[in-house]
Write a protein that holds these residues in place. Structure first.
Motif, PDB file in Angstrom:
ATOM      1  N   GLU A  70       1.309 -49.964 -62.921  1.00 49.52           N
ATOM      2  CA  GLU A  70       2.800 -49.778 -62.073  1.00 49.52           C
ATOM      3  C   GLU A  70       3.825 -50.614 -63.125  1.00 49.52           C
ATOM      4  O   GLU A  70       3.612 -51.640 -63.368  1.00 49.52           O
ATOM      5  CB  GLU A  70       2.793 -50.080 -60.663  1.00 49.52           C
ATOM      6  CG  GLU A  70       1.883 -49.373 -59.890  1.00 49.52           C
ATOM      7  CD  GLU A  70       2.009 -49.779 -58.417  1.00 49.52           C
ATOM      8  OE1 GLU A  70       3.042 -50.200 -58.081  1.00 49.52           O
ATOM      9  OE2 GLU A  70       1.021 -49.734 -57.578  1.00 49.52           O
TER      10      GLU A  70
ATOM     11  N   VAL B  58       2.161 -40.250 -62.032  1.00 51.98           N
ATOM     12  CA  VAL B  58       1.575 -39.536 -60.720  1.00 51.98           C
ATOM     13  C   VAL B  58       2.494 -40.035 -59.343  1.00 51.98           C
ATOM     14  O   VAL B  58       2.291 -39.221 -58.488  1.00 51.98           O
ATOM     15  CB  VAL B  58       0.199 -39.861 -60.322  1.00 51.98           C
ATOM     16  CG1 VAL B  58      -0.864 -39.577 -61.498  1.00 51.98           C
ATOM     17  CG2 VAL B  58      -0.084 -41.588 -60.097  1.00 51.98           C
ATOM     18  N   ASP B  59       3.238 -40.805 -59.357  1.00 53.45           N
ATOM     19  CA  ASP B  59       4.095 -41.098 -58.391  1.00 53.45           C
ATOM     20  C   ASP B  59       5.399 -41.899 -58.880  1.00 53.45           C
ATOM     21  O   ASP B  59       5.356 -42.650 -59.912  1.00 53.45           O
ATOM     22  CB  ASP B  59       3.549 -41.982 -57.247  1.00 53.45           C
ATOM     23  CG  ASP B  59       4.361 -41.986 -56.031  1.00 53.45           C
ATOM     24  OD1 ASP B  59       4.996 -41.104 -55.956  1.00 53.45           O
ATOM     25  OD2 ASP B  59       3.924 -42.855 -55.164  1.00 53.45           O
TER      26      ASP B  59
ATOM     27  N   ALA C  92       9.595 -43.356 -57.793  1.00 54.01           N
ATOM     28  CA  ALA C  92      10.726 -43.653 -56.873  1.00 54.01           C
ATOM     29  C   ALA C  92      11.773 -44.103 -57.515  1.00 54.01           C
ATOM     30  O   ALA C  92      11.893 -44.949 -58.704  1.00 54.01           O
ATOM     31  CB  ALA C  92      10.118 -44.438 -55.689  1.00 54.01           C
TER      32      ALA C  92
ATOM     33  N   GLU D 105      17.270 -40.606 -57.749  1.00 51.32           N
ATOM     34  CA  GLU D 105      15.880 -40.267 -58.011  1.00 51.32           C
ATOM     35  C   GLU D 105      15.706 -38.886 -58.099  1.00 51.32           C
ATOM     36  O   GLU D 105      14.779 -38.323 -58.686  1.00 51.32           O
ATOM     37  CB  GLU D 105      15.114 -40.606 -56.700  1.00 51.32           C
ATOM     38  CG  GLU D 105      13.806 -40.169 -56.556  1.00 51.32           C
ATOM     39  CD  GLU D 105      13.010 -40.678 -55.259  1.00 51.32           C
ATOM     40  OE1 GLU D 105      12.580 -39.928 -54.429  1.00 51.32           O
ATOM     41  OE2 GLU D 105      13.112 -42.036 -54.840  1.00 51.32           O
TER      42      GLU D 105
ATOM     43  N   ARG E 129       5.945 -36.714 -68.471  1.00 53.39           N
ATOM     44  CA  ARG E 129       5.541 -37.627 -67.528  1.00 53.39           C
ATOM     45  C   ARG E 129       4.570 -38.548 -68.011  1.00 53.39           C
ATOM     46  O   ARG E 129       3.799 -39.152 -67.705  1.00 53.39           O
ATOM     47  CB  ARG E 129       4.576 -36.635 -66.564  1.00 53.39           C
ATOM     48  CG  ARG E 129       5.624 -35.976 -65.376  1.00 53.39           C
ATOM     49  CD  ARG E 129       4.760 -35.462 -64.478  1.00 53.39           C
ATOM     50  NE  ARG E 129       5.792 -34.922 -63.328  1.00 53.39           N
ATOM     51  CZ  ARG E 129       5.818 -35.578 -62.053  1.00 53.39           C
ATOM     52  NH1 ARG E 129       5.162 -36.559 -61.801  1.00 53.39           N
ATOM     53  NH2 ARG E 129       6.551 -35.057 -61.242  1.00 53.39           N
TER      54      ARG E 129
END
Length: 378
Positions: A241, A268-269, A271, A276, A290
């Motif tokens: 992260e 994959v995620d 915020a 956003e 990505r």
């Protein structure tokens, strides 16, 4: 004319672009960058180069894209010619491309939809590749709009820009070569930061087989920004992260406090505290959007504050940035394409406190200080 404008022009032409007599040079001049454009044209004339000048206007670009949206009423997204032959031909014929930024409005295209931007970026991939095949360099002329975006008085901002641009680049190149050598010899980078009021960063990526770029503001160093002052490489197999706490403007929209989660090299995620939707649009551009295309470490200590301009902010000492999207060919083994995407969007984190960067388990930078600098904490 302020003599520093001429110094900026000569540095751009000589040190950065290495222009020679007979070179075909394309110069794109933004609306309020006229003074630097004049100084650059004079320098190019003195060196015997051939010049083609383009009008690099964000307001003109915005008008074109809004017109395309109006034409596409009833359709989801406007379509664009995916082979704009005239634009591509200009850059295919050029030896050097100089982009001089400095528009009137840093958010001129804020009302253009993300879908339109993505469609336009995809359609112009061939133009972008032709432009990047030149000896290209991007810089900015200090303007009132950029000063306003940075939250500075105009005169204060001019001092800031020239402190960042008019440096001893050879000396800085020698210092940055230390980090380049470490990254070139390394296999894995891990970056860890701790935050009291935000997510921590703990991200690991492979750099094996990659070549780091000593970005010393010259094409001779595979560097294409003035100012520069970073060392960057093309990571892969990213896991963990990452939190980016430096505000930035993406597609004319303010984005801040971005949190990305990586698995098997892919986001994959995600915020963001603000912006956003714009971040989502970037990540949905294509499959490569990505994945990371760049890991960069800022080393220009002539940049001493954040200004909401990626050209300056990502070079600032005590920062690390990562870019989703396209990887630069200079970092890749010959014949390897690396991560491919129509976008390359940088995000920055402040590493001045409670942070460390490790290469193959050895701490290279702690709290913004490199292990060869005074004040490094063992």
């Amino acid at each position: 004319m302020d003599e520093r404008v001429r110094d900026h022009a000569e540095l751009l032409v000589d040190w950065s672009a290495r222009v020679e007599a007979g070179d075909d040079v394309v110069v794109s001049v933004a609306e309020d960058a006229h003074e630097l454009g004049v100084a650059v044209a004079e320098a190019l004339g003195e060196r015997g180069a051939t010049v083609t000048t383009l009008y690099g206007s964000d307001e003109v670009s915005r008008a074109y894209l809004k017109g395309a949206e109006a034409r596409a009423v009833g359709d989801d997204v406007p379509s664009f010619d995916d082979d704009p032959a005239v634009d591509r031909a200009i850059f295919e014929a050029a030896d050097v491309y100089l982009r001089i930024g400095g528009g009137r409005n840093t958010t001129a295209s804020a009302d253009v939809s993300s879908a339109t931007r993505q469609a336009y970026a995809k359609a112009r991939k061939g133009v972008r590749e032709a432009r990047m095949d030149t000896d290209w360099v991007s810089t900015v002329h200090p303007t009132r709009s950029l000063a306003q975006q940075a939250g500075m008085a105009y005169e204060e901002y001019r001092e800031f820009v020239y402190d960042a641009v008019l440096r001893d680049w050879e000396a800085l190149a020698d210092e940055m070569a230390r980090l380049k050598d470490i990254l070139d010899e390394g296999d894995e980078v891990r970056i860890v930061t701790e935050r009291d009021d935000a997510p921590d960063t703990d991200v690991t990526m492979s750099i094996a087989g990659r070549t780091a770029v000593n970005s010393a503001a010259s094409v001779a160093y595979d560097s294409h920004n003035l100012p520069s002052g970073e060392v960057f490489t093309a990571p892969y197999d990213t896991t963990g992260e990452a939190f980016f706490d430096v505000p930035m403007t993406i597609d004319a929209t303010r984005v801040r406090d971005v949190h990305l989660v990586f698995e098997d090299g892919e986001v994959v995620d995600f915020a963001a505290e603000t912006g956003e939707e714009v971040l989502a649009g970037v990540l949905d551009t294509d499959a490569g959007a990505r994945r990371l295309g760049e890991l960069g470490v800022g080393m220009n200590r002539g940049i001493d504050r954040f200004t909401d301009s990626i050209l300056f902010d990502e070079k600032m000492g005590d920062t690390i940035h990562m870019a989703v999207g396209r990887a630069y060919d200079a970092c890749l083994p010959e014949g390897e394409s690396g991560n491919d995407s129509a976008v390359h969007v940088d995000m920055i984190t402040d590493v001045s406190e409670r942070s460390q960067m490790m290469v193959d388990g050895e701490v290279v930078q702690r709290n913004g200080t490199f292990r060869w600098e005074n004040g490094f904490e063992e």
